[in-house]
Each structure stands twice: as structure tokens, then as C-alpha cells.
Design a protein around this motif. Structure first.
Motif, PDB file in Angstrom:
ATOM      1  N   ASP A 104      85.051  39.678  80.638  1.00 49.61           N
ATOM      2  CA  ASP A 104      84.229  38.876  82.165  1.00 49.61           C
ATOM      3  C   ASP A 104      82.475  39.543  82.635  1.00 49.61           C
ATOM      4  OD1 ASP A 104      87.426  38.466  83.968  1.00 49.61           O
ATOM      5  OD2 ASP A 104      86.033  37.583  82.385  1.00 49.61           O
ATOM      6  N   ALA A 105      82.482  40.558  81.884  1.00 46.67           N
ATOM      7  CA  ALA A 105      81.144  41.782  81.598  1.00 46.67           C
ATOM      8  C   ALA A 105      80.139  40.780  80.796  1.00 46.67           C
ATOM      9  CB  ALA A 105      81.229  43.223  81.740  1.00 46.67           C
ATOM     10  N   CYS A 106      80.727  40.302  79.788  1.00 43.52           N
ATOM     11  CA  CYS A 106      79.933  39.632  78.616  1.00 43.52           C
ATOM     12  C   CYS A 106      80.150  41.204  77.451  1.00 43.52           C
ATOM     13  CB  CYS A 106      78.667  39.368  78.626  1.00 43.52           C
ATOM     14  SG  CYS A 106      79.260  37.131  78.844  1.00 43.52           S
ATOM     15  N   THR A 107      81.308  41.787  77.385  1.00 44.45           N
ATOM     16  CA  THR A 107      80.803  42.971  76.356  1.00 44.45           C
ATOM     17  C   THR A 107      82.004  42.350  74.842  1.00 44.45           C
ATOM     18  OG1 THR A 107      80.427  44.113  77.585  1.00 44.45           O
ATOM     19  CG2 THR A 107      81.390  45.270  76.435  1.00 44.45           C
ATOM     20  N   CYS A 108      81.398  41.788  73.584  1.00 43.55           N
ATOM     21  CA  CYS A 108      82.123  41.616  73.160  1.00 43.55           C
ATOM     22  C   CYS A 108      82.930  43.004  72.476  1.00 43.55           C
ATOM     23  CB  CYS A 108      81.256  40.449  72.550  1.00 43.55           C
ATOM     24  SG  CYS A 108      81.497  38.935  73.769  1.00 43.55           S
ATOM     25  N   SER A 109      84.188  42.156  71.761  1.00 47.97           N
ATOM     26  CA  SER A 109      84.359  44.299  70.466  1.00 47.97           C
ATOM     27  C   SER A 109      85.167  43.528  69.613  1.00 47.97           C
ATOM     28  CB  SER A 109      84.913  44.630  71.122  1.00 47.97           C
ATOM     29  OG  SER A 109      85.712  44.221  71.690  1.00 47.97           O
ATOM     30  N   ILE A 110      84.982  43.922  68.471  1.00 42.91           N
ATOM     31  CA  ILE A 110      86.268  43.536  67.330  1.00 42.91           C
ATOM     32  C   ILE A 110      86.646  45.035  67.091  1.00 42.91           C
ATOM     33  CG2 ILE A 110      86.107  42.928  64.633  1.00 42.91           C
ATOM     34  CD1 ILE A 110      82.597  42.135  64.792  1.00 42.91           C
ATOM     35  N   SER A 111      88.410  44.664  66.519  1.00 43.28           N
ATOM     36  CA  SER A 111      89.182  45.676  66.717  1.00 43.28           C
ATOM     37  C   SER A 111      90.078  45.981  65.497  1.00 43.28           C
ATOM     38  CB  SER A 111      89.687  45.879  67.872  1.00 43.28           C
ATOM     39  OG  SER A 111      88.984  45.906  69.693  1.00 43.28           O
ATOM     40  N   VAL A 112      90.032  46.412  65.098  1.00 41.50           N
ATOM     41  CA  VAL A 112      90.863  46.941  63.698  1.00 41.50           C
ATOM     42  C   VAL A 112      91.899  48.005  64.149  1.00 41.50           C
ATOM     43  CG1 VAL A 112      91.378  47.367  60.882  1.00 41.50           C
ATOM     44  CG2 VAL A 112      89.507  46.303  62.091  1.00 41.50           C
ATOM     45  N   ALA A 134      87.894  31.572  71.690  1.00 43.96           N
ATOM     46  CA  ALA A 134      89.223  31.832  72.045  1.00 43.96           C
ATOM     47  C   ALA A 134      89.644  31.358  73.453  1.00 43.96           C
ATOM     48  CB  ALA A 134      89.396  33.791  71.923  1.00 43.96           C
ATOM     49  N   ASP A 135      88.403  31.362  74.514  1.00 42.59           N
ATOM     50  CA  ASP A 135      88.577  31.104  75.662  1.00 42.59           C
ATOM     51  C   ASP A 135      86.695  30.905  75.801  1.00 42.59           C
ATOM     52  OD1 ASP A 135      89.235  34.607  75.737  1.00 42.59           O
ATOM     53  OD2 ASP A 135      86.889  33.946  75.860  1.00 42.59           O
TER      54      ASP A 135
END
Lengths: 156, 353
Positions: B82-90, B260-261
Motif C-alpha cells: 500500500d506504501a507503493c513499494t514494489c518488489s520482485i522475489s525469487v 495482479a491487483d
């Protein structure tokens, strides 16, 4: 009794020698690991440098465009100056950190005259990787192109 | 006799000692192997994350292209808070998405991932949007043949979406299983999205196939720049919670489809607006420099930065904080600048962009 004691000491001696070789082998292995990690670290720094250079070359804030069509490997000098001024403000400097991270971005003109513009400068430490990419520098006032290069120095 | 007993005891003690020493050595090697395996897995995940970072950067700047790339075995998780921290996880490793504007399902798993990038023009290129999907994500575009707006949107998506994207165009009858036994079913998709093109979805009366019960299903209603996202509270729930947002241009429409949302959509839309604000500031400054050139003024080249760039910069800055209904006005303001740009071309003057 003596024979048993001798046997015990024999066993202990074997163990001591065994552990000596084990420690020797382990330290050799970990030294190899360390140099492998250092190589990987250097590779990652170079990868980051290439990424930052790729992004800089194609940024709408810097690239030349004519009637909406982008020209590759070309930078508009008025945009370079305006963008450098913009990045001198604290807010923009912080907002563009995810793009440029710890690096120094300089546009250098080599022909016909030598000029340079430091677009972004956020150094860290002494170790760095340098990339230089030839570009055309377009001046819309005179409608002329100059030769130069984009210098990207990324800090480890 | 006593000597024999002592000797037996000593031999037994020797064997006990050997057993204990052997157990200690085995335990030592076992712990080393376990530790090394854990370190190796972590290194692999970290290395993959680095590679994916470089690949997505390259894909983002290769605008207009769609490419299929190998996906790590651990899958890819993309999320925005919600704080607009977008991340990519592996695996266990997470990296900030940084300046990348990625619209993707929350989890991508399978053999490969499709990356598609297009630029967002307002009217000059402000940012590149990167869309990620794969064969396990399905998009059902529901259109009405008798609705002109629906047909127009259908043509837009049919023409622009790359063939690598799992898109299927269906009518409302194909989706509703109440009267149609041949309605669309889940064919082992990990995520499914129903995109209603200018048709308001009626979830109260809509009956989806039971195969969608255990799947991540969401919906989107697109109507003249207004977006309504629908999310289920749980997989077995039949009710959808709506969330309204807005679009500005085709690139944002595609973003709404792939996101995604609504949080992911709005975070990226806000970041894109921030970039637009900065790019328009650079263009404005450039326009002022050109406007101050005496030779250009004498040729009749006029650069009205105030009425043309000012509103664009103001609106983009507002939308970078929160997406509101005004977001839809960006294309209208952009068209005014585009018209002036055309005028400059006809006058053989240096253009805005």
C-alpha cells in the motif's frame, strides 16, 4: 596395559593428523570460495553499470526525438542541461536514485569543441567500473550534431 | 586372571573411544554439507534475481517487443504494498523493483515468462511499461457484439496484444454456466482474469464454472477510461469486491489487465505520472530555451510553455500522489501539445519532442 596405552596414543595421533589435514583442506576451500565471490561481485557491478548505461541512453529525459520518433544513441543538449539542473534539486535527486544508484553520469562532447555536462553524481568509495558509449549530441538551436560520449561510472 | 579382565576392559574402552570419535567426525561433515547446501541455494536464488533484474531492465527498454524467457524453478513473485513499494522475489530473496513499472500476476510459475513492453506517450514518451505473464495466466475478454464501445475495446486488445499472451475473447453467454453447459472452464491456470469490455458484470447472477473455485480469479470492468477492479475475498467466495480507478491511454489499459491487483496498478500509474512530471519539466525548460533563441523567434517559432506544458506538469504531479478521476484528462491535454507539435513541424521549427 602398556600395549593398550600405546594403541590409544596411536589412535589419538591418527586423529590429530586427520584433523590437521581437514583444517588445511577447509581453509584452502574457503579461500577459493572467497575469490569466487569476489569475481561474482565484480561481475554484478559490471552488470549494474551496463544496466544504468542502457537506461541512460534510452531515457526520454535525455534522448533526441524528432516528431515523436526517437533517434538511437543521440542526446539532446538542451535536455541534458535541463535534466542536469533538475537533478540538482533534492527531490528529483532522491527520486532518480533507483535509476542511477551510486554512479556518475557525464556527457562529454569531443568534436568540434570539447564540453562536458555532469548530469548525475553520487559517488561511493574508490572502487568503480567505467563505461563509455559514443553518442551524437544534438543542438536544436543550430540543428547540428556533435560527436561525444556518455560516461557512466558505477561505484561498487 | 585379573590381567585378562583388565585387557578385555581396555579393548572395549578402545572401541568405545573409536565409535565416539567416528560419530563426531561424521556429525562434523554432515553439518558442513548441510551448511554448504544452504549457502549454495541462497547463492543460486540471489544470482537468479540479479539475472532477472538485468533481463527485465533490457525488456523494459526494448519497447514494442514481446519475448519469452526461461523462468527460474522457484518461480517469480511480484507485489506492491500500500506504501507503493514494489518488489520482485525469487525464493527467499527479494529485490526492489526500482524504477521498473511492472504489471504482472502476483506469482508466475512454470517454464517460462512472457515479457512485453510498450511506451506510455503523453504525448511524448514518458515511461516504458513492462507486462509479464505466462501460459498459466489466462485472460478472458468478455465483449458484447451489439455494443459499439465494447467492440472498439475488443479491436484494441485483439490488435495490440501479442500472440504470446493467453487472451481469449468470449461473450457473456460463454462465461455464464447457468444456461450454458459449454461455458469456459479452468484448464490448469494458476490465475484467471475476466475483463468486461464496456459491459457491467453482474456477479450476483453470474455463475462461473466450478473449476474456477480453487483458482485465483479476479475481474476488471473497462468503460471509457473508468476501471473497476473486482477481487474475491477468498478462492471459494462467490462475491467480488469492487475498486474503482482510472486509465489514461492504452498503455494504462493494458496495465490494468495484467496487474495482479488495483494496488499494483495504481502504484505503477503514480510512478509513471511522476516520471511524466519530470519529463514534462525537462521539455518545458527546453521549450523556454528554444523560445529565447532570437533566430527561431524571427522564423515565427513560438513555444508557449505556460498554456501547453504547465497543465500537463500540474496534472501529472497531482496524479503522482494519488490517482483520481482527473487522470483521464491527461490524454486530452497531451493532444493539445501534440497539435502544437504538428504545427511546429509544418513551420520547420524544432519540435517540442
Amino acid at each position: 596395559m602398556r600395549r593398550a596405552q600405546i594403541k590409544m596414543f596411536e589412535t589419538l595421533a591418527v586423529l590429530v593428523v586427520f584433523f590437521f589435514f581437514l583444517i588445511f583442506g577447509a581453509s584452502f576451500y574457503f579461500r577459493l570460495q572467497e575469490s569466487s565471490l569476489e569475481r561474482e561481485f565484480d561481475r554484478n557491478t559490471q552488470l549494474r553499470a551496463v544496466q544504468i548505461a542502457q537506461k541512460s541512453i534510452t531515457m526520454p529525459e535525455l534522448e533526441c526525438s524528432f516528431a515523436g520518433v526517437q533517434r538511437e544513441n543521440c542526446m539532446d543538449v538542451l535536455k541534458v542541461q535541463a535534466f542536469a539542473e533538475l537533478l540538482a534539486t533534492e527531490e528529483a535527486f532522491i527520486d532518480y536514485f533507483p535509476v542511477f544508484q551510486y554512479s556518475t553520469l557525464t556527457v562529454r562532447q569531443v568534436y568540434p569543441s570539447q564540453l562536458e555536462w555532469v548530469v548525475y553524481n553520487r559517488p561511493r568509495g574508490e572502487q568503480s567500473t567505467l563505461l563509455q558509449i559514443p553518442v551524437l549530441i544534438y543542438d536544436p538551436n543550430t540543428n547540428r550534431h556533435q560527436f561525444g560520449y556518455l560516461e557512466v561510472r558505477v561505484y561498487a | 586372571m585379573a590381567d585378562r579382565r583388565v585387557a578385555q576392559l581396555e579393548v572395549q574402552f578402545n572401541w568405545v573411544f573409536i565409535l565416539i570419535a567416528g560419530a563426531v567426525i561424521i556429525a562434523f561433515f554432515f553439518s558442513v554439507v548441510q551448511k554448504q547446501r544452504s549457502i549454495s541455494d541462497q547463492r543460486l536464488a540471489f544470482s537468479i534475481l540479479n539475472e532477472m533484474d538485468a533481463i527485465t531492465t533490457g525488456a523494459a527498454i526494448s519497447k514494442g517487443t514481446a519475448q519469452r524467457l526461461d523462468l527460474p524453478r522457484q518461480g517469480l513473485d511480484i507485489a506492491c504494498t500500500d506504501a507503493c513499494t514494489c518488489s520482485i522475489s525469487v525464493g527467499a530473496f527479494t529485490r526492489d523493483a526500482g524504477d521498473k513499472l511492472i504489471f504482472a500476476p502476483s506469482r508466475l510459475e512454470g517454464e517460462d515468462v512472457v515479457l512485453w513492453s510498450i511506451d506510455w506517450r503523453m504525448p511524448f514518451r514518458a515511461a516504458n511499461f513492462l507486462y509479464a505473464t505466462n501460459e498459466r495466466a489466462k485472460y478472458f475478454f468478455v465483449y458484447d457484439e451489439d455494443n459499439a464501445g465494447s467492440q472498439q475495446l475488443r479491436r484494441l486488445f485483439e490488435d495490440r496484444l501479442p500472440p504470446l499472451v493467453g487472451a481469449e475473447f468470449v461473450t457473456p453467454d460463454d462465461v455464464d454456466c447457468a444456461d450454458n453447459p459449454d461455458c469456459v472452464q479452468n484448464e490448469n491456470y494458476a490465475s484467471v482474469k475476466f475483463i468486461f469490455l464496456d459491459i457491467p458484470p453482474d456477479f450476483g447472477n453470474l455463475q462461473l464454472h466450478e473449476s474456477f473455485q480453487e483458482t485465483d480469479v479476479s475481474a476488471l470492468h473497462v468503460s471509457q477510461g473508468v476501471l473497476t477492479f473486482y477481487e474475491r475475498s477468498s478462492r471459494r467466495s462467490t462475491s467480488f469486491t469492487p475498486y474503482r480507478s482510472y486509465a489514461a491511454g492504452d498503455a494504462t489499459l493494458f496495465g490494468a489487465v495484467f496487474a495482479a491487483d488495483p494496488t499494483m496498478y495504481e502504484c505503477n500509474a503514480r510512478k509513471a505520472s511522476q516520471r511524466l512530471a519530470y519529463v514534462s519539466h525537462v521539455i518545458e525548460q527546453r521549450g523556454e530555451d528554444l523560445g529565447a533563441d532570437v533566430a527561431l523567434v524571427e522564423r515565427g517559432c513560438v513555444y508557449a510553455t505556460g498554456p501547453l506544458i504547465g497543465p500537463l506538469w500540474t496534472l501529472a504531479t497531482e496524479q503522482s500522489k494519488t490517482i483520481t478521476e482527473s487522470f483521464q484528462q491527461l490524454p486530452t491535454i497531451a493532444d493539445q501539445l501534440a497539435a502544437n507539435n504538428e504545427q511546429l513541424i509544418r513551420q520547420s521549427c524544432p519540435t517540442w519532442y
